[in-house]
Design a protein around this motif. Structure first.
Motif, PDB file in Angstrom:
ATOM      1  N   SER A 154      39.828  38.354  22.133  1.00 59.16           N
ATOM      2  CA  SER A 154      38.841  38.379  23.204  1.00 59.16           C
ATOM      3  C   SER A 154      38.138  37.037  23.150  1.00 59.16           C
ATOM      4  O   SER A 154      37.502  36.707  22.143  1.00 59.16           O
ATOM      5  CB  SER A 154      37.845  39.526  23.025  1.00 59.16           C
ATOM      6  N   THR A 155      38.251  36.248  24.182  1.00 59.33           N
ATOM      7  CA  THR A 155      37.806  34.859  24.140  1.00 59.33           C
ATOM      8  C   THR A 155      36.374  34.733  24.654  1.00 59.33           C
ATOM      9  O   THR A 155      36.036  35.230  25.728  1.00 59.33           O
ATOM     10  CB  THR A 155      38.741  33.965  24.963  1.00 59.33           C
ATOM     11  N   HIS A 156      35.565  34.049  23.865  1.00 57.67           N
ATOM     12  CA  HIS A 156      34.137  33.836  24.157  1.00 57.67           C
ATOM     13  C   HIS A 156      33.901  32.365  24.428  1.00 57.67           C
ATOM     14  O   HIS A 156      34.393  31.503  23.695  1.00 57.67           O
ATOM     15  CB  HIS A 156      33.319  34.291  22.945  1.00 57.67           C
ATOM     16  N   LEU A 157      33.166  32.064  25.494  1.00 62.63           N
ATOM     17  CA  LEU A 157      32.713  30.693  25.745  1.00 62.63           C
ATOM     18  C   LEU A 157      31.379  30.524  25.033  1.00 62.63           C
ATOM     19  O   LEU A 157      30.335  30.957  25.514  1.00 62.63           O
ATOM     20  CB  LEU A 157      32.566  30.417  27.239  1.00 62.63           C
ATOM     21  N   HIS A 158      31.425  29.869  23.886  1.00 58.29           N
ATOM     22  CA  HIS A 158      30.239  29.742  23.045  1.00 58.29           C
ATOM     23  C   HIS A 158      29.239  28.785  23.692  1.00 58.29           C
ATOM     24  O   HIS A 158      29.550  27.631  23.966  1.00 58.29           O
ATOM     25  CB  HIS A 158      30.639  29.221  21.656  1.00 58.29           C
ATOM     26  N   GLY A 159      28.031  29.308  23.933  1.00 52.30           N
ATOM     27  CA  GLY A 159      26.997  28.534  24.622  1.00 52.30           C
ATOM     28  C   GLY A 159      27.014  28.705  26.122  1.00 52.30           C
ATOM     29  O   GLY A 159      26.172  28.135  26.820  1.00 52.30           O
ATOM     30  N   GLY A 160      27.960  29.508  26.636  1.00 51.48           N
ATOM     31  CA  GLY A 160      28.097  29.683  28.069  1.00 51.48           C
ATOM     32  C   GLY A 160      27.039  30.596  28.654  1.00 51.48           C
ATOM     33  O   GLY A 160      26.727  31.659  28.087  1.00 51.48           O
ATOM     34  N   HIS A 161      26.502  30.195  29.799  1.00 51.69           N
ATOM     35  CA  HIS A 161      25.538  31.012  30.544  1.00 51.69           C
ATOM     36  C   HIS A 161      26.339  31.812  31.557  1.00 51.69           C
ATOM     37  O   HIS A 161      26.563  31.379  32.700  1.00 51.69           O
ATOM     38  CB  HIS A 161      24.516  30.103  31.230  1.00 51.69           C
ATOM     39  N   VAL A 162      26.797  32.994  31.145  1.00 52.77           N
ATOM     40  CA  VAL A 162      27.778  33.751  31.917  1.00 52.77           C
ATOM     41  C   VAL A 162      27.374  35.224  31.966  1.00 52.77           C
ATOM     42  O   VAL A 162      26.554  35.698  31.177  1.00 52.77           O
ATOM     43  CB  VAL A 162      29.187  33.617  31.296  1.00 52.77           C
ATOM     44  N   ALA A 163      27.984  35.954  32.888  1.00 57.18           N
ATOM     45  CA  ALA A 163      27.804  37.404  32.949  1.00 57.18           C
ATOM     46  C   ALA A 163      28.405  38.051  31.706  1.00 57.18           C
ATOM     47  O   ALA A 163      29.352  37.526  31.098  1.00 57.18           O
ATOM     48  CB  ALA A 163      28.459  37.968  34.201  1.00 57.18           C
ATOM     49  N   GLY A 164      27.872  39.205  31.330  1.00 60.31           N
ATOM     50  CA  GLY A 164      28.405  39.915  30.172  1.00 60.31           C
ATOM     51  C   GLY A 164      29.888  40.206  30.286  1.00 60.31           C
ATOM     52  O   GLY A 164      30.625  40.153  29.300  1.00 60.31           O
ATOM     53  N   SER A 165      30.342  40.468  31.502  1.00 62.81           N
ATOM     54  CA  SER A 165      31.754  40.788  31.706  1.00 62.81           C
ATOM     55  C   SER A 165      32.664  39.601  31.432  1.00 62.81           C
ATOM     56  O   SER A 165      33.865  39.768  31.211  1.00 62.81           O
ATOM     57  CB  SER A 165      31.978  41.281  33.136  1.00 62.81           C
ATOM     58  N   SER A 166      32.111  38.360  31.446  1.00 61.38           N
ATOM     59  CA  SER A 166      32.902  37.156  31.162  1.00 61.38           C
ATOM     60  C   SER A 166      32.570  36.546  29.804  1.00 61.38           C
ATOM     61  O   SER A 166      33.055  35.460  29.483  1.00 61.38           O
ATOM     62  CB  SER A 166      32.658  36.105  32.251  1.00 61.38           C
ATOM     63  N   ASP A 167      31.769  37.250  29.021  1.00 58.53           N
ATOM     64  CA  ASP A 167      31.272  36.674  27.769  1.00 58.53           C
ATOM     65  C   ASP A 167      32.261  36.797  26.616  1.00 58.53           C
ATOM     66  O   ASP A 167      32.169  36.061  25.642  1.00 58.53           O
ATOM     67  CB  ASP A 167      29.951  37.345  27.390  1.00 58.53           C
ATOM     68  N   GLY A 168      33.169  37.760  26.689  1.00 56.22           N
ATOM     69  CA  GLY A 168      34.168  37.900  25.635  1.00 56.22           C
ATOM     70  C   GLY A 168      33.633  38.475  24.346  1.00 56.22           C
ATOM     71  O   GLY A 168      34.222  38.264  23.277  1.00 56.22           O
ATOM     72  N   ASN A 169      32.533  39.213  24.419  1.00 56.00           N
ATOM     73  CA  ASN A 169      31.976  39.776  23.185  1.00 56.00           C
ATOM     74  C   ASN A 169      32.375  41.243  23.032  1.00 56.00           C
ATOM     75  O   ASN A 169      32.667  41.921  24.021  1.00 56.00           O
ATOM     76  CB  ASN A 169      30.456  39.609  23.162  1.00 56.00           C
ATOM     77  N   PRO A 170      32.391  41.768  21.800  1.00 62.04           N
ATOM     78  CA  PRO A 170      32.902  43.127  21.574  1.00 62.04           C
ATOM     79  C   PRO A 170      31.969  44.236  22.022  1.00 62.04           C
ATOM     80  O   PRO A 170      32.376  45.400  22.013  1.00 62.04           O
ATOM     81  CB  PRO A 170      33.112  43.166  20.050  1.00 62.04           C
ATOM     82  N   TYR A 171      30.734  43.917  22.420  1.00 64.26           N
ATOM     83  CA  TYR A 171      29.859  44.938  22.974  1.00 64.26           C
ATOM     84  C   TYR A 171      30.126  45.115  24.463  1.00 64.26           C
ATOM     85  O   TYR A 171      30.161  46.231  24.976  1.00 64.26           O
ATOM     86  CB  TYR A 171      28.398  44.558  22.727  1.00 64.26           C
ATOM     87  N   ALA A 172      30.365  44.007  25.168  1.00 63.50           N
ATOM     88  CA  ALA A 172      30.639  44.082  26.610  1.00 63.50           C
ATOM     89  C   ALA A 172      32.032  44.623  26.888  1.00 63.50           C
ATOM     90  O   ALA A 172      32.260  45.276  27.904  1.00 63.50           O
ATOM     91  CB  ALA A 172      30.467  42.710  27.244  1.00 63.50           C
ATOM     92  N   HIS A 173      33.005  44.311  25.996  1.00 66.36           N
ATOM     93  CA  HIS A 173      34.380  44.766  26.212  1.00 66.36           C
ATOM     94  C   HIS A 173      34.982  45.194  24.886  1.00 66.36           C
ATOM     95  O   HIS A 173      35.782  44.469  24.278  1.00 66.36           O
ATOM     96  CB  HIS A 173      35.218  43.662  26.853  1.00 66.36           C
ATOM     97  N   PRO A 174      34.612  46.361  24.377  1.00 64.88           N
ATOM     98  CA  PRO A 174      35.053  46.781  23.047  1.00 64.88           C
ATOM     99  C   PRO A 174      36.556  47.027  22.929  1.00 64.88           C
ATOM    100  O   PRO A 174      37.096  46.979  21.816  1.00 64.88           O
ATOM    101  CB  PRO A 174      34.265  48.072  22.803  1.00 64.88           C
ATOM    102  N   ALA A 175      37.250  47.269  24.040  1.00 67.30           N
ATOM    103  CA  ALA A 175      38.692  47.520  23.951  1.00 67.30           C
ATOM    104  C   ALA A 175      39.466  46.260  23.595  1.00 67.30           C
ATOM    105  O   ALA A 175      40.528  46.314  22.986  1.00 67.30           O
ATOM    106  CB  ALA A 175      39.211  48.098  25.269  1.00 67.30           C
ATOM    107  N   GLU A 176      38.954  45.110  24.014  1.00 68.57           N
ATOM    108  CA  GLU A 176      39.583  43.810  23.775  1.00 68.57           C
ATOM    109  C   GLU A 176      40.990  43.761  24.378  1.00 68.57           C
ATOM    110  O   GLU A 176      41.322  44.584  25.244  1.00 68.57           O
ATOM    111  CB  GLU A 176      39.526  43.462  22.285  1.00 68.57           C
ATOM    112  N   TYR A 177      41.795  42.774  23.976  1.00 71.96           N
ATOM    113  CA  TYR A 177      43.052  42.517  24.687  1.00 71.96           C
ATOM    114  C   TYR A 177      44.202  42.411  23.689  1.00 71.96           C
ATOM    115  O   TYR A 177      44.159  41.599  22.761  1.00 71.96           O
ATOM    116  CB  TYR A 177      42.938  41.228  25.515  1.00 71.96           C
ATOM    117  N   VAL A 178      45.221  43.218  23.892  1.00 72.42           N
ATOM    118  CA  VAL A 178      46.387  43.245  23.003  1.00 72.42           C
ATOM    119  C   VAL A 178      47.512  42.429  23.644  1.00 72.42           C
ATOM    120  O   VAL A 178      47.417  42.028  24.815  1.00 72.42           O
ATOM    121  CB  VAL A 178      46.834  44.690  22.725  1.00 72.42           C
ATOM    122  N   PRO A 179      48.576  42.119  22.880  1.00 73.17           N
ATOM    123  CA  PRO A 179      49.654  41.296  23.442  1.00 73.17           C
ATOM    124  C   PRO A 179      50.152  41.805  24.788  1.00 73.17           C
ATOM    125  O   PRO A 179      50.388  42.997  24.978  1.00 73.17           O
ATOM    126  CB  PRO A 179      50.733  41.392  22.361  1.00 73.17           C
ATOM    127  N   GLY A 180      50.254  40.854  25.738  1.00 71.52           N
ATOM    128  CA  GLY A 180      50.686  41.169  27.098  1.00 71.52           C
ATOM    129  C   GLY A 180      49.538  41.367  28.067  1.00 71.52           C
ATOM    130  O   GLY A 180      49.737  41.303  29.280  1.00 71.52           O
TER     131      GLY A 180
END
Length: 575
Positions: A154-180
Motif C-alpha cells: 500500500s503506497t503512501h506519499l510521505h508528506g502529501g496533503h491528500v485525501a485519506g483514500s489516497s494516503d495509502g495508510n492501513p487505517y484508511a485502507h486496511p485490506a491493502e493490495y495483493v499481487p495483481g
C-alpha cells in the motif's frame, strides 16, 4: 540488573564482536573476523541487529543518478512494484530487490523512479502490485494480522496533503493490495514546492517492503523552484541539483540483502554498509562550483549525522515541507528516518580535492543504539567548470512560516515502550499506551480547520522520529521533564482506570523551553523527539480542496521496526 541502556551502549561500542549468521560477510575473499558455528542461533541483542565488517572498503562505484518517471498520460503515472536485480557494488554482483517500474522499458529501479509534478496540478498515479507471491524475506514475515496472505503493499506519499483514500495508510485502507491488484490515487499537489517521497506502508511489513527497496522520490515544482538553471531562486539546477537517498543495508555471502535469520521481530535494524541512491559507499564527481543536494533519510532506523570533511560552505534552504525564508548555515546535518533536507554546497575552493562524507557521533541529547558507520561516500571535486552557476548563496527565500494562532486543543501523546519484566528486552512500542488496533478505537479526532498543539512526551530511552500524515507542522519547543516521576504517576492512574487520560506533563517539567534548531524552523512532517523531553508541535488540520470530513489517517514513529510493532495510532479528521 544491568539497565538496557547500559547494554545498548555496550552493544554499539562492540558491534563488530556480536555473533554473525553462518557464512555472512565472506565476500570476495574477505574473512569474517568472528568465527561462526553452523546452525547457531543469532541473538537479537538489545536493539542491535547481527553485525560485522562490511565487505565494502573505500568508494569505488559512481553515485547513480535517479531516473525520472515517464508519464503514461496527461499528469498520470503507472508505477508497478516488481522483483528485480540491481548492482549495488561489484563485490555483491546482482542483488535481488523489490523496486518500481514506470513502464518505460528501463526496468526495475531501487530507489524507484522520481515523479516530478507542478504545484497546483493534480496528478493521478496507479500503483500496481506486480510482486511475487513469496516475499523476498519469506522466512521473516510474522504477519500477525494477515497470516497466510500474499505479499501485500500500500503506497503512501510521505508528506502529501491528500485525501485519506489516497494516503495509502492501513487505517484508511486496511485490506491493502495483493499481487495483481491496483491502487489508484490522486495527489492534488496544492502544497509548497518541496521534496516528498513515496514508499510502501503495509501494516506490519513496512520494514521488510521498504528494506527490500520499495521507496522513490516525489518532487513538487513551482514557478520559482523550476529545477532549471538559472531560476528565480538563484540556486543550482539541472545537472547541479542532485537527490541523495541515504540508507543502510547488510549483505550475505552471496551478495543478497540480509535482514534476519528468522521471524523474530528486531526492535531496530542497522546495516553495516551505507547506500546512497542504491549504491554501496559510492563517490560523486562534482565541478568546483555550487551544488544543490536534495537529501532523504530512507533508513529503517539509522540516524545520519552527515558532515563533509574539509568544511565546504554549506547552507540549508528547506526541510520536509518546503523552503525556508532564508538560508541556515550548517556544519553537520542530522536526519532521522523520513526527514528531508534541501542544502547548497559550494565546492569552488576545493578544485582537485577528494572530500569524505562522514557520519560522526550523534549530539548528546539524541539517543540511538546504532553501531558506528563512520564513512558514507566520497565527493571528488574536478578542476573545470562547464557552467558557472550562482556566485553566492541567496540572501532570502520565498518560504513562509505564518503564525498559526493559539491552539483550540492541546493533546498529550505519550511515547512508550513495553519491556519483558524478566529479561528487560523490548516487546513492543506504543503511543498513549495503546497498540495500533486497540479495540477502544480512535483517540485523536481533530476537527477540520482546527489548530492544535501536540505535546509529545517521550517516556522511552530512545529518540523517535514521529510522523503525522496529512499535515505539515511547526516545531514550537522542547522541554526537559522528570520522565520517571511522570511514568510512575501515569501507571498509578491507569491502574485505577485503564482508560485514564494521559497526564499533563507541566508539573513534571524540570527546565525552560528550548527553541528548535535553526534548521528545524521550517515546515515539518517528521519531528525528532528525544528521551526525557516534551516536544511541542503545532499544526492546522486543513483538508485538501474539495475533500470533506471525516478522513482517516495515522501517525507513528518512523523507525520502521517500531511502526510495525504498534508504535502507530489511527487518527480521524472530523467535522
Amino acid at each position: 540488573m544491568i539497565s538496557r541502556r547500559t547494554l545498548l551502549r555496550a552493544s554499539a561500542v562492540g558491534a563488530a564482536g556480536v555473533a554473525l549468521p553462518p557464512a555472512l560477510y565472506r565476500v570476495a575473499g574477505i574473512r569474517s573476523s568472528v568465527p561462526t558455528v553452523a546452525g547457531a542461533a543469532v541473538p537479537h541483542r538489545h536493539y542491535v541487529a547481527p553485525s560485522g565488517p562490511s565487505a565494502v572498503t573505500g568508494s569505488t562505484v559512481p553515485l547513480p543518478l535517479l531516473p525520472k518517471a515517464r508519464a503514461v498520460g496527461r499528469n498520470a503515472y503507472r508505477i508497478t512494484a516488481r522483483a528485480g536485480t540491481v548492482r549495488m557494488h561489484p563485490t555483491f554482483g546482482n542483488t535481488r530487490v523489490f523496486g518500481y517500474d514506470d513502464g518505460s522499458g528501463r526496468g526495475v529501479t531501487s530507489p524507484g523512479y522520481t515523479i516530478e509534478v507542478a504545484k497546483g496540478t493534480p496528478t493521478s498515479v496507479t500503483y500496481v502490485n506486480g510482486l511475487p507471491a513469496q516475499h523476498l524475506f519469506d522466512n521473516e514475515v510474522p504477519d500477525y494480522m494477515h497470516a497466510g496472505s500474499p505479499v501485500r503493499m500500500s503506497t503512501h506519499l510521505h508528506g502529501g496533503h491528500v485525501a485519506g483514500s489516497s494516503d495509502g495508510n492501513p487505517y484508511a485502507h486496511p485490506a491493502e493490495y495483493v499481487p495483481g491488484q491496483v491502487q489508484n490515487v490522486v495527489y492534488p499537489n496544492e502544497q509548497n514546492a518541496t521534496l516528498l517521497w513515496y514508499h510502501d506502508h503495509s501494516d506490519q511489513i513496512t520494514r521488510l517492503n521498504m528494506y527490500a527497496g520499495l521507496a522513490g522520490l516525489y518532487v513538487v515544482r513551482d514557478g520559482s523552484d523550476t529545477g532549471a538553471e538559472p531560476n528565480p531562486l538563484g540556486v543550482p539546477g539541472g545537472a547541479y541539483e542532485i537527490p541523495l537517498v541515504f540508507a543502510d543495508r547488510q549483505f550475505d555471502s552471496a551478495g543478497q540483502l540480509f535482514y534476519s535469520p528468522d521471524s523474530t521481530w528486531l526492535p531496530e535494524f542497522f546495516g553495516n554498509t551505507p547506500l546512497v541512491n542504491g549504491a554501496a559507499q559510492p563517490y560523486l564527481t562534482v565541478e568546483p562550483r555550487m551544488y544543490r543536494f536534495r537529501i532523504l533519510n530512507a533508513s529503517n532506523a539509522r540516524f545520519w549525522n552527515l558532515t563533509i570533511q574539509g568544511g565546504p560552505p554549506t547552507v540549508q534552504i528547506g526541510s520536509d515541507g518546503g523552503l525556508f525564508t532564508r538560508p541556515v548555515p550548517v556544519g553537520r546535518l542530522l536526519l532521522l528516518p523520513a526527514e528531508r533536507a534541501d542544502i547548497l554546497v559550494d565546492f569552488s575552493r576545493f578544485a582537485g580535492r577528494t572530500l569524505t562524507v562522514t557520519n560522526p557521533d550523534l549530539p548528546a541529547d539524541v539517543s540511538s543504539p546504532a553501531p558506528p558507520l563512520p564513512t558514507v561516500m566520497e565527493i571528488r571535486v574536478g578542476t573545470r567548470v562547464t557552467q558557472a552557476g550562482p556566485a553566492a548563496f541567496p540572501a532570502t527565500l520565498p518560504g513562509s512560516m505564518p503564525a498559526l494562532g493559539g491552539p483550540s486543543v492541546t493533546r498529550i501523546i505519550t511515547l512508550e515502550e513495553v519491556e519483558n519484566p524478566d529479561t528487560g528486552e523490548p516487546e513492543y512500542g506504543s503511543l498513549n499506551g495503546r497498540k495500533f488496533d486497540d479495540p477502544r478505537g480512535v483517540q485523536e479526532q481533530p476537527r477540520a480547520g482546527a489548530t492544535e498543539d501536540w505535546r509529545l512526551v517521550n517516556l522511552t530511552e530512545d529518540t523517535h522520529p514521529i510522523h503525522l500524515h496529512l499535515v505539515q507542522f511547526q516545531i514550537m519547543d522542547r522541554r526537559p521533564f522528570d520522565a520517571d516521576g511522570y511514568a510512575a504517576a501515569l501507571a498509578q492512574a491507569r491502574a485505577a482506570n485503564p482508560d485514564a487520560p494521559n497526564l499533563d506533563p507541566t508539573p513534571y517539567l524540570t527546565g525552560p523551553a528550548v527553541a528548535p534548531d535553526p534548521n528545524e524552523r521550517g515546515w515539518k512532517d517528521t519531528v525528532r523527539t528525544n528521551p526525557g523531553q516534551v516536544t511541542r508541535i503545532r499544526m492546522r488540520w486543513a483538508l485538501p480542496a474539495g475533500v470533506s470530513a471525516p478522513q482517516r489517517y495515522v501517525f507513528h514513529c518512523h523507525i520502521l521496526e517500531h511502526e510495525d510493532n504498534s508504535m502507530m495510532r489511527p487518527l480521524q479528521v472530523v467535522r
